[in-house]
Design a protein around this motif. Structure first.
Motif, mmCIF file in Angstrom:
data_model
loop_
_atom_site.group_PDB
_atom_site.id
_atom_site.type_symbol
_atom_site.label_atom_id
_atom_site.label_comp_id
_atom_site.label_asym_id
_atom_site.label_seq_id
_atom_site.Cartn_x
_atom_site.Cartn_y
_atom_site.Cartn_z
ATOM 1 N N GLU A 74 1.179 -11.738 -13.201
ATOM 2 C CA GLU A 74 1.061 -10.359 -12.734
ATOM 3 C C GLU A 74 -0.392 -10.000 -12.458
ATOM 4 O OE1 GLU A 74 2.945 -7.425 -15.093
ATOM 5 O OE2 GLU A 74 4.884 -8.427 -15.132
ATOM 6 N N LEU A 75 -1.296 -10.466 -13.307
ATOM 7 C CA LEU A 75 -2.700 -10.167 -13.108
ATOM 8 C C LEU A 75 -3.229 -10.828 -11.837
ATOM 9 C CD1 LEU A 75 -5.326 -8.931 -14.042
ATOM 10 C CD2 LEU A 75 -5.667 -10.886 -15.567
ATOM 11 N N VAL A 76 -2.838 -12.081 -11.596
ATOM 12 C CA VAL A 76 -3.271 -12.778 -10.382
ATOM 13 C C VAL A 76 -2.777 -12.052 -9.139
ATOM 14 C CG1 VAL A 76 -2.973 -14.878 -9.040
ATOM 15 C CG2 VAL A 76 -3.523 -15.023 -11.455
ATOM 16 N N ARG A 77 -1.533 -11.610 -9.164
ATOM 17 C CA ARG A 77 -0.987 -10.879 -8.012
ATOM 18 C C ARG A 77 -1.735 -9.571 -7.796
ATOM 19 N NH1 ARG A 77 5.142 -9.965 -8.307
ATOM 20 N NH2 ARG A 77 4.816 -9.485 -6.102
ATOM 21 N N ALA A 78 -2.109 -8.898 -8.876
ATOM 22 C CA ALA A 78 -2.852 -7.651 -8.748
ATOM 23 C C ALA A 78 -4.240 -7.897 -8.172
ATOM 24 C CB ALA A 78 -2.952 -6.956 -10.101
ATOM 25 N N ILE A 79 -4.904 -8.957 -8.650
ATOM 26 C CA ILE A 79 -6.228 -9.296 -8.120
ATOM 27 C C ILE A 79 -6.129 -9.690 -6.651
ATOM 28 C CG2 ILE A 79 -8.089 -10.996 -8.281
ATOM 29 C CD1 ILE A 79 -7.768 -10.950 -11.296
ATOM 30 N N ASP A 80 -5.092 -10.441 -6.308
ATOM 31 C CA ASP A 80 -4.876 -10.828 -4.916
ATOM 32 C C ASP A 80 -4.750 -9.597 -4.034
ATOM 33 O OD1 ASP A 80 -4.416 -12.581 -2.776
ATOM 34 O OD2 ASP A 80 -2.253 -12.410 -3.020
ATOM 35 N N ALA A 81 -3.984 -8.606 -4.489
ATOM 36 C CA ALA A 81 -3.803 -7.378 -3.709
ATOM 37 C C ALA A 81 -5.092 -6.584 -3.616
ATOM 38 C CB ALA A 81 -2.700 -6.521 -4.344
ATOM 39 N N ALA A 82 -5.855 -6.526 -4.709
ATOM 40 C CA ALA A 82 -7.048 -5.695 -4.754
ATOM 41 C C ALA A 82 -8.240 -6.309 -4.044
ATOM 42 C CB ALA A 82 -7.415 -5.410 -6.210
ATOM 43 N N PRO A 105 -0.360 -0.368 -16.307
ATOM 44 C CA PRO A 105 0.483 -1.438 -15.750
ATOM 45 C C PRO A 105 1.440 -0.952 -14.659
ATOM 46 C CG PRO A 105 1.166 -0.840 -17.978
ATOM 47 C CD PRO A 105 -0.140 -0.177 -17.755
ATOM 48 N N ALA A 106 1.979 0.261 -14.787
ATOM 49 C CA ALA A 106 2.906 0.757 -13.766
ATOM 50 C C ALA A 106 2.187 0.957 -12.440
ATOM 51 C CB ALA A 106 3.546 2.069 -14.232
ATOM 52 N N LEU A 107 0.955 1.494 -12.478
ATOM 53 C CA LEU A 107 0.173 1.676 -11.259
ATOM 54 C C LEU A 107 -0.164 0.325 -10.627
ATOM 55 C CD1 LEU A 107 -1.312 3.621 -9.369
ATOM 56 C CD2 LEU A 107 -3.306 3.442 -10.879
ATOM 57 N N ALA A 108 -0.499 -0.668 -11.479
ATOM 58 C CA ALA A 108 -0.809 -2.001 -10.962
ATOM 59 C C ALA A 108 0.404 -2.618 -10.287
ATOM 60 C CB ALA A 108 -1.303 -2.896 -12.100
ATOM 61 N N ARG A 109 1.574 -2.462 -10.913
ATOM 62 C CA ARG A 109 2.787 -3.015 -10.302
ATOM 63 C C ARG A 109 3.077 -2.336 -8.974
ATOM 64 N NH1 ARG A 109 4.506 -3.116 -15.789
ATOM 65 N NH2 ARG A 109 5.516 -1.086 -15.559
ATOM 66 N N ARG A 110 2.818 -1.035 -8.886
ATOM 67 C CA ARG A 110 3.034 -0.320 -7.616
ATOM 68 C C ARG A 110 2.077 -0.834 -6.544
ATOM 69 N NH1 ARG A 110 6.929 2.075 -4.740
ATOM 70 N NH2 ARG A 110 6.118 3.746 -3.420
ATOM 71 N N MET A 111 0.835 -1.091 -6.910
ATOM 72 C CA MET A 111 -0.135 -1.624 -5.960
ATOM 73 C C MET A 111 0.315 -2.985 -5.444
ATOM 74 S SD MET A 111 -4.182 -2.515 -6.535
ATOM 75 C CE MET A 111 -3.814 -3.806 -7.734
ATOM 76 N N VAL A 112 0.791 -3.832 -6.349
ATOM 77 C CA VAL A 112 1.269 -5.155 -5.949
ATOM 78 C C VAL A 112 2.469 -5.033 -5.027
ATOM 79 C CG1 VAL A 112 2.363 -7.265 -6.791
ATOM 80 C CG2 VAL A 112 0.347 -6.360 -7.960
ATOM 81 N N ALA A 113 3.389 -4.125 -5.322
ATOM 82 C CA ALA A 113 4.579 -3.939 -4.482
ATOM 83 C C ALA A 113 4.187 -3.479 -3.087
ATOM 84 C CB ALA A 113 5.521 -2.940 -5.138
ATOM 85 N N LEU A 114 3.222 -2.553 -2.992
ATOM 86 C CA LEU A 114 2.765 -2.087 -1.684
ATOM 87 C C LEU A 114 2.107 -3.226 -0.904
ATOM 88 C CD1 LEU A 114 1.288 1.396 -2.671
ATOM 89 C CD2 LEU A 114 3.306 0.978 -1.257
ATOM 90 N N HIS A 115 1.331 -4.049 -1.609
ATOM 91 C CA HIS A 115 0.679 -5.177 -0.947
ATOM 92 C C HIS A 115 1.709 -6.180 -0.437
ATOM 93 C CE1 HIS A 115 -1.815 -8.993 -0.960
ATOM 94 N NE2 HIS A 115 -2.485 -8.210 -0.148
ATOM 95 N N ASP A 116 2.726 -6.449 -1.243
ATOM 96 C CA ASP A 116 3.798 -7.346 -0.810
ATOM 97 C C ASP A 116 4.503 -6.794 0.432
ATOM 98 O OD1 ASP A 116 3.249 -9.093 -2.848
ATOM 99 O OD2 ASP A 116 4.874 -8.411 -4.149
ATOM 100 N N ALA A 117 4.759 -5.467 0.437
ATOM 101 C CA ALA A 117 5.418 -4.844 1.590
ATOM 102 C C ALA A 117 4.536 -4.939 2.832
ATOM 103 C CB ALA A 117 5.738 -3.380 1.278
ATOM 104 N N ARG A 119 2.333 -7.300 3.444
ATOM 105 C CA ARG A 119 2.378 -8.688 3.901
ATOM 106 C C ARG A 119 3.667 -8.973 4.662
ATOM 107 N NH1 ARG A 119 -0.061 -12.503 -0.976
ATOM 108 N NH2 ARG A 119 -2.229 -12.464 -0.243
ATOM 109 N N ARG A 120 4.778 -8.431 4.167
ATOM 110 C CA ARG A 120 6.048 -8.642 4.879
ATOM 111 C C ARG A 120 6.003 -8.008 6.259
ATOM 112 N NH1 ARG A 120 8.204 -7.619 -0.299
ATOM 113 N NH2 ARG A 120 8.589 -5.445 0.247
ATOM 114 N N SER A 121 5.378 -6.853 6.371
ATOM 115 C CA SER A 121 5.289 -6.203 7.681
ATOM 116 C C SER A 121 4.448 -7.038 8.643
ATOM 117 C CB SER A 121 4.692 -4.797 7.542
ATOM 118 O OG SER A 121 3.303 -4.844 7.231
#
Length: 462
Positions: A74-82, A105-117, A119-121
């Motif tokens: 989870e931390l790696v994904r957050a750093i990747d997004a940031a 942690p909830a804010l970090a997970r939201r940031m990762v989800a937005l970054h994933d979205a 990337r999908r776009s």
């Protein structure tokens, strides 16, 4: 709770050697000193969270589940997004991201989800660009596109077929072993075609005859023999992989079976372990590899893009073949590089120049819009025809890897590490670069700004 000390120096050292990375290059990629890395490899220091994060982020396909007791993934994904350089905002410091993950942690997970979205776009935008370029309508992908995408999704490495081919190849002890096995085990006669027969090969199943073209070079002859042997020896493996592929149309599954036989032929001529070890030893010098294994230049390049066996990966390469019109007729990538799947590839990419200059190797240091840098080589090739009234086939092949692997790629020796790179993109339709003089048309999402009083190589801004 006290974090346990994790020692994994042998694994770090093995990873570095598999990727042919000197300690200095590995240390730079992990953000540590050479002496610190040496202490890790010698089990004198444990893997600290920052180093573990760097390993997981830099080598995701090689470094998984090393420490399942913490939240490293989870931390790696957050750093990747940031820290994603393709987003137009200042990147966050990894240490700040780590504190944010721990405290919010909830804010970090939201940031990762937005970054994933996001990337999908971007992936969907590339698919749309492909459809526009290829002229595809609403009827879905064509069979050959399905097969090409399937190989890409598999990482261009098919484990059961590759291992079966390697096992068989290790039993061959002389150059004519392919022919002898076809004759002795399968009762197939090898014959030469008439001069007026322009086909590369033809198999007469009724009379058990394999007729090979009379003008094909030795490496092509060997490949055709290996292809026929693969269809016979690995029938069950090919059938099983094709059945599990999930491809929709019968035509796509038939094309996949042929593609798997081609894959097996390459694996027979260039067995995985021997070829990977030779490639690392020779620093991926294609001419020396093809001479050692009796392969063509294209075959040797293509095989390098398949060396992604779990636990024994080679350098991640991309490989493609481009014709005189700029059409990409083959593409395989074990790297993050995205390039146009059809026509319309970036004109600044050296492969286009290589098509017009046969038998000369060109090199390039290139940078994508997201900041990723690649060292690459390209060579124009000509396949002669059987007669004057049939023009020869002309095309170029390109092979490249991320700049961090430059010490293991002999063609990077002509380039200055960290030097000025050529700014390239995927295709003009989705490239965000604003200052490219070679732009053919504006990006699809760009708002055009036209100034009649200003003259520039491109007649608009966006």
């Amino acid at each position: 709770m006290q974090r346990r000390r994790l020692f994994a120096g042998a694994r770090v050292r093995d990873l570095r050697r598999r990727l042919a990375l000197p300690q200095a290059a590995m240390a730079a990629r992990l953000g540590v000193s050479v002496s610190y890395l040496s202490q890790i490899e010698n089990e004198e220091r444990p893997l600290t969270p920052p180093v573990l994060i760097a390993l997981t982020r830099e080598f995701p396909d090689h470094w998984r589940d090393v420490d399942s007791d913490d939240d490293t993934t989870e931390l790696v994904r957050a750093i990747d997004a940031a820290t994603d350089s393709s987003i137009a905002a200042d990147p966050l410091d990894p240490a700040a991201v780590q504190r944010g993950v721990e405290k919010h942690p909830a804010l970090a997970r939201r940031m990762v989800a937005l970054h994933d979205a996001w990337r999908r776009s971007q992936a969907q935008l590339r698919v749309l660009d492909d459809k526009i370029e290829s002229g595809a309508g609403s009827g879905g992908a064509l069979p050959w596109e399905e097969v090409r995408d399937w190989f890409q999704a598999e990482g261009n490495y098919i484990d059961p077929i590759d291992r079966a081919a390697e096992a068989l190849a290790e039993s061959f002890d002389h150059p004519r072993a392919l022919e002898e096995r076809l004759r002795g085990r399968h009762g197939i006669a090898i014959e030469e075609a008439r001069d007026d027969d322009t086909r590369l090969s033809r198999f007469d199943a009724d009379h058990r005859r394999l007729i090979l073209g009379s003008v094909i070079p030795p490496e092509s002859r060997a490949f055709l023999l290996a292809h026929r042997l693969a269809l016979l020896e690995f029938r069950d493996e090919i059938r099983a992989v094709s059945a599990d592929s999930g491809l929709a149309s019968p035509a796509a599954r038939e094309l996949l079976s042929l593609g798997l036989a081609n894959y097996a032929a390459g694996a027979l001529l260039m067995p995985y372990t021997r070829y990977r070890d030779a490639a690392l030893d020779l620093r991926h010098d294609i001419d020396r590899l093809r001479q050692r294994f009796g392969a063509s230049f294209e075959q040797a390049c293509h095989r390098l893009s398949t060396l992604q066996r779990p636990g024994a990966q080679g350098i991640p390469f991309f490989f493609c073949r481009v014709d005189m019109a700029g059409n990409i007729t083959k593409r395989h990538s074990a790297t993050p590089l995205e390039f146009a799947r059809f026509g319309g590839a970036c004109p600044l990419w050296l492969v286009h120049e290589a098509v017009a200059i046969p038998d000369r190797i060109l090199t390039q240091l290139a940078e994508m819009p997201d900041g990723a840098r690649y060292v690459m080589m390209a060579k124009g090739l000509v396949k002669p025809s059987a007669s004057f009234d049939r023009p020869p086939r002309r095309y170029a092949v390109a092979l490249g890897c991320e700049e961090v692997h430059a010490p293991g790629f002999v063609y990077a020796d002509t380039l200055r590490p960290g030097g000025v790179a050529t700014p390239i993109g995927t295709s003009c339709r989705i490239c965000p670069r604003r200052d490219c003089d070679q732009r053919a048309f504006p990006p699809a999402a760009g708002e055009l700004r036209i100034d009649p009083d200003e003259r520039a190589p491109v007649p608009y801004r966006f």
